[in-house]
Design a protein around this motif. Structure first.
Motif, short mmCIF file in Angstrom:
data_model
loop_
_atom_site.label_atom_id
_atom_site.label_comp_id
_atom_site.label_asym_id
_atom_site.label_seq_id
_atom_site.Cartn_x
_atom_site.Cartn_y
_atom_site.Cartn_z
N SER A 152 0.81 -1.22 0.00
CA SER A 152 0.00 0.00 0.00
C SER A 152 0.85 1.27 0.00
N ARG A 153 2.15 1.13 0.01
CA ARG A 153 3.03 2.30 -0.04
C ARG A 153 3.25 2.71 -1.49
N SER A 154 3.49 3.98 -1.68
CA SER A 154 3.74 4.48 -3.03
C SER A 154 5.18 4.21 -3.44
N GLU A 155 5.39 4.20 -4.73
CA GLU A 155 6.74 4.04 -5.26
C GLU A 155 7.66 5.13 -4.70
N GLU A 156 7.16 6.35 -4.66
CA GLU A 156 7.96 7.48 -4.17
C GLU A 156 8.35 7.31 -2.71
N ALA A 157 7.41 6.83 -1.88
CA ALA A 157 7.70 6.65 -0.46
C ALA A 157 8.76 5.57 -0.26
N ILE A 158 8.62 4.46 -0.97
CA ILE A 158 9.60 3.38 -0.85
C ILE A 158 10.96 3.85 -1.34
N TYR A 159 10.99 4.53 -2.46
CA TYR A 159 12.24 5.03 -3.03
C TYR A 159 12.93 5.96 -2.02
N ALA A 160 12.16 6.86 -1.41
CA ALA A 160 12.74 7.82 -0.47
C ALA A 160 13.36 7.12 0.74
N ILE A 161 12.70 6.09 1.23
CA ILE A 161 13.24 5.36 2.38
C ILE A 161 14.54 4.66 2.00
N ILE A 162 14.53 3.97 0.87
CA ILE A 162 15.75 3.27 0.43
C ILE A 162 16.86 4.29 0.18
N GLU A 163 16.52 5.39 -0.45
CA GLU A 163 17.52 6.43 -0.73
C GLU A 163 18.12 6.98 0.56
N SER A 164 17.33 7.05 1.63
CA SER A 164 17.85 7.58 2.90
C SER A 164 18.96 6.72 3.47
N TYR A 165 19.01 5.46 3.07
CA TYR A 165 20.06 4.55 3.54
C TYR A 165 21.29 4.55 2.65
N ALA A 166 21.29 5.29 1.58
CA ALA A 166 22.37 5.24 0.60
C ALA A 166 23.64 5.96 1.06
N GLY A 167 23.53 6.88 2.00
CA GLY A 167 24.69 7.65 2.42
C GLY A 167 25.72 6.80 3.13
N GLU A 168 26.89 7.37 3.36
CA GLU A 168 28.00 6.65 3.98
C GLU A 168 27.63 6.05 5.32
N ALA A 169 26.92 6.79 6.15
CA ALA A 169 26.56 6.27 7.47
C ALA A 169 25.09 5.87 7.51
N GLY A 170 24.48 5.72 6.35
CA GLY A 170 23.07 5.37 6.32
C GLY A 170 22.19 6.60 6.24
N ALA A 171 22.81 7.77 6.20
CA ALA A 171 22.14 9.06 6.09
C ALA A 171 21.27 9.33 7.31
N LEU A 172 20.26 8.55 7.53
CA LEU A 172 19.40 8.72 8.68
C LEU A 172 18.74 7.38 8.95
N ASP A 173 18.29 7.21 10.15
CA ASP A 173 17.51 6.01 10.39
C ASP A 173 16.12 6.32 9.87
N ALA A 174 15.64 5.52 9.01
CA ALA A 174 14.39 5.80 8.32
C ALA A 174 13.16 5.44 9.12
N THR A 175 13.27 5.36 10.43
CA THR A 175 12.10 5.03 11.25
C THR A 175 10.99 6.04 10.99
N ALA A 176 11.33 7.32 10.99
CA ALA A 176 10.32 8.34 10.75
C ALA A 176 9.77 8.24 9.32
N ALA A 177 10.66 8.02 8.36
CA ALA A 177 10.21 7.87 6.99
C ALA A 177 9.36 6.61 6.82
N ASP A 178 9.74 5.53 7.51
CA ASP A 178 8.96 4.30 7.46
C ASP A 178 7.55 4.54 8.00
N ALA A 179 7.46 5.27 9.11
CA ALA A 179 6.16 5.53 9.69
C ALA A 179 5.29 6.35 8.76
N ALA A 180 5.92 7.23 7.98
CA ALA A 180 5.17 8.05 7.04
C ALA A 180 4.73 7.27 5.82
N GLY A 181 5.42 6.11 5.53
CA GLY A 181 5.14 5.30 4.35
C GLY A 181 3.78 4.76 4.39
#
Length: 180
Positions: free
Chosen positions: A151-180
């Motif tokens: 039920s999540r949108s392509e954009e929401a899933i992409y944004a969460i995965i993208e948040s993990y792309a940085g060297e240190a994981g960029a951010l913990d996507a807990t907040a982004a996951d909750a928004a998904g």
């Protein structure tokens, strides 16, 4: 005439880049990559090999799911769709791990997820982001928070995965996951 215009619009949408060859169910890409014939030992070895072969800055997306689960199939569909290829190509290796049916005590590979700090799995899918040192980048809670992937949108899933792309994981996507 109106039907012809609608048909032409549908064909045009299907031919857009990233959507040309994706099998879909209700507009969501669908894939069934979870192989229950692979033993738990073989699956663990494959994941460990993948982690050991990561390039600097790359991470593994270990997707613990099952082909019977529409949310697992949807997440796999997005991750194998052409639209995600530019994000995944240089930053991630994706490994699909069959988890059986943990909610009926017939789970598989649960010990493998627990090695990375994700235990007490009750549903599917689970997305573990693992760095080249073998450490879990996301939290166990966010790893287990994908039971609504279909039920999540392509954009929401992409944004969460993208948040993990940085060297240190960029951010913990807990907040982004909750928004998904």
């Amino acid at each position: 005439m109106k039907r012809l215009a609608t048909l032409a619009m549908l064909v045009a949408v299907l031919l857009l880049p990233g959507h040309a060859f994706a099998e879909t169910v209700a507009g969501v890409p669908d894939a069934a990559p979870y192989d229950e014939s692979v033993s738990e030992a073989e699956q663990a070895q494959a994941l460990e090999r993948t982690i050991a072969q990561l390039e600097p800055g790359q991470k593994v997306l270990a997707v613990f799911g099952a082909n019977w689960c529409h949310d697992s199939r949807a997440l796999a569909g997005w991750l194998t769709s052409p639209g995600f290829e530019p994000l995944l190509r240089d930053r991630f290796e994706v490994v699909f791990i069959d988890i059986g049916t943990p909610q009926t005590d017939k789970g598989r590979n649960l010990d493998l997820a627990a090695r990375y700090g994700v235990s007490d799995i009750e549903g599917t899918p689970n997305l573990l982001v693992i760095d080249s040192e073998g450490a879990l980048v996301n939290t166990p809670e966010s790893a287990k928070g994908w039971r609504n992937a279909a039920s999540r949108s392509e954009e929401a899933i992409y944004a969460i995965i993208e948040s993990y792309a940085g060297e240190a994981g960029a951010l913990d996507a807990t907040a982004a996951d909750a928004a998904g």
